[in-house]
Each structure stands twice: as C-alpha cells, then as structure tokens.
Design an enzyme around this catalytic site. Structure first.
Site, PDB file in Angstrom:
ATOM      1  CE  LYS A 127       5.400   4.039   0.217  1.00 34.50           C
ATOM      2  NZ  LYS A 127       6.296   3.022  -0.384  1.00 34.50           N
ATOM      3  NE  ARG A 184      10.044  -3.210  -5.368  1.00 29.35           N
ATOM      4  CZ  ARG A 184       9.211  -2.516  -4.589  1.00 29.35           C
ATOM      5  NH1 ARG A 184       9.704  -1.764  -3.620  1.00 29.35           N
ATOM      6  NH2 ARG A 184       7.907  -2.591  -4.765  1.00 29.35           N
ATOM      7  N   PRO A 223       0.834  -1.200   0.000  1.00 29.27           N
ATOM      8  CG  PRO A 223      -0.795  -1.588   1.611  1.00 29.27           C
ATOM      9  CD  PRO A 223       0.539  -2.085   1.128  1.00 29.27           C
ATOM     10  CD  GLU A 224       2.913   2.704  -4.500  1.00 26.46           C
ATOM     11  OE1 GLU A 224       3.043   3.852  -4.960  1.00 26.46           O
ATOM     12  OE2 GLU A 224       3.093   1.677  -5.188  1.00 26.46           O
TER      13      GLU A 224
END
EC number: 3.2.2.23
Length: 273
Positions: free
Chosen positions: A58, A262, A2-3
């Site tokens: 966050k 990433r 979750p950002e």
C-alpha cells in the site's frame, strides 16, 4: 483505506504526470504530513527529478535518483496535478512545485497519511516497509510460503491478513471478499485452516487483487486515482458492505461483526467454523 489495487491504480495514473519533472521547490502546509524534519525534506528535494513511481503493497515510492519519497495514503490520501499558483484547498497539505509551473499536490481530509524521505535502497530498513510480509499476487507469495506462515500463527485469519505481516496489500474490503470466496469463517485460527482452505484462500487472494486492479480499484467512500477517476470494482463486490443482504451463493443474509475493531461481513451458512 486505499488497498493494494487502489494504490497501484494511483501509481499508474501518477507516473505519466510526474516522471521527468524537476522540483523547483516543495511547499508544506501541514508539517505533520512529513515523517522526519520538514525543512530537510524541502531542502533535499529542491532540484531533484522524478525518475519513477514504484509501489510496494500500500506504499508509493517516488524515485528521485539517490533519494526516495515513501508515501502511505492511509485512509483518505490523494494526489493530483495542478499549478503552483492554484488556490490551496484546506485539505491540501503539500505540493511538489515543478520547474514547468505545474505541481503535484497531496490532499488528505483525515490527515493520517505520511511522506518520508530516505536514501534510495534503504526504504525496507528505515520505513514502515520493514514490517511487511511479501506482496499479494507476487512471485514471492508462493503457496508453500503461505502454508508455513499460517501454521506458525494462532490468531484468527481475518486479523492476520489485516496485519500485513505475512502477506501485504490486503485491507478490510478484500479480506472480507477473499474469505467469503474461500468459504472460511473470519474467526478461524490461522493454524487451523485445512490444506484445501489454504490453497483456496491463496488463489482467491491472487485472483481478487488482479481483478480489482484491472477494474481500477474499489470506490466505496472517497477513493479517486491521480486523474480524479473512481474505481469500478465495487460493482463486483459480493460481501463487503452488504450486511443484511442475501448471500449470492446460498441466499442467507450476511451478518456483520467486529474483529479487532474492524467491521467484518460474512455468511453464517457458507463460512461455518
């Protein structure tokens, strides 16, 4: 993970569910979910009342008067309201059991999320918040601040934005999106961006965070808000998760590479070095 838009959506849906409720007791079914001593966590929160649910980047901040619970959802963390006596799912690790018989439970398939109890007012000194830059789309995230910060850093722009040290709240999804919108190659050293690129990137960050929050965040894997609802910004994504698909701007197929471990999707034509 979750950002910022997803965590803000969780905050907004959590607030009416818990503010004003008093904790009868806390159950912890997985001790490592707590940063610090689990027994102290349980003892100190007994009888405390939720007064607010705040957020920084966050991180969720549950306010309980002189104490604050700082919560980082990490990859898969979720909160939902249920009752004390509801069966405990294998992925549920903690519950705040309220005096009215309801309870707020924390579930986390990956077990990466953490909760830390601190004195209110110290959260920026003693938790992970101390290492963060200013929030995206906040009054502190000024263009001049962004320009100066970029000039001091030689790492590639993708890794810098992911690090949270200059601007906090962006993760893999939104970094790919804002770099595409700004036509910036993700491998470009931060201190080599032109003035126009910095301005475009600054605007893209603010606009994307605002719009994604308006749509309740992005659900591409498992994100759900505190009411069990999915986000809808995934319908607006232009580049993230679209490897091999045509760029909507130029028609060339998106490619995917790894940067600092990433996955990174971008357009070779629109985002040239």
């Amino acid at each position: 993970m979750p950002e910022m838009p997803e965590v803000e959506t969780v905050r907004r849906t959590l607030r009416p569910l818990v503010v004003g409720k008093t904790i009868d007791h806390v159950d912890i079914w997985y001790d490592k979910v707590i940063t610090g001593d689990p027994e102290t966590f349980k003892r100190e929160l007994k009888g405390k009342t939720f007064t607010a649910v705040d957020r920084y980047a966050k991180f969720l901040l549950f306010r309980l008067g002189d104490l604050t619970v700082v919560s980082h959802l990490r990859m898969e963390g979720k909160y939902h309201l249920t009752t004390w006596d509801a069966p405990v799912d294998k992925h549920e690790h903690l519950q705040f059991a309220f005096t009215d018989g309801s309870s707020l439970r924390y579930a986390d398939v990956r077990k990466f999320g953490r909760l830390q109890l601190v004195e209110t007012g110290t959260e920026f000194q003693v938790t992970g918040l101390k290492n963060l830059g200013v929030e995206a789309n906040s009054p502190e995230f000024r263009l001049d601040y962004f320009e100066k910060g970029l000039k001091k850093r030689s790492m590639n722009i993708k890794s810098l934005l992911m690090s949270q040290t200059l601007v906090a709240g962006l993760g893999n999804i939104y970094v790919d999106e804002v770099l595409w919108q700004s036509r910036i190659n993700p491998l470009t050293p931060a201190n080599e961006l032109t003035k126009d690129q910095v301005k475009q990137l600054h605007s893209a960050i603010n606009e994307t965070i605002e719009e994604a929050t308006k749509y309740g965040g992005t659900t591409v894997h498992s994100f759900l808000n505190a009411e069990g609802g999915a986000g809808h910004y995934q319908e607006k994504l232009k580049v993230y998760g679209k490897e091999g698909q045509p760029c909507p701007r130029c028609g060339e197929d998106f490619v995917k590479i790894k940067i600092s471990g990433r996955g990174t999707t971008y357009c070779l034509h629109c985002q040239k070095r």
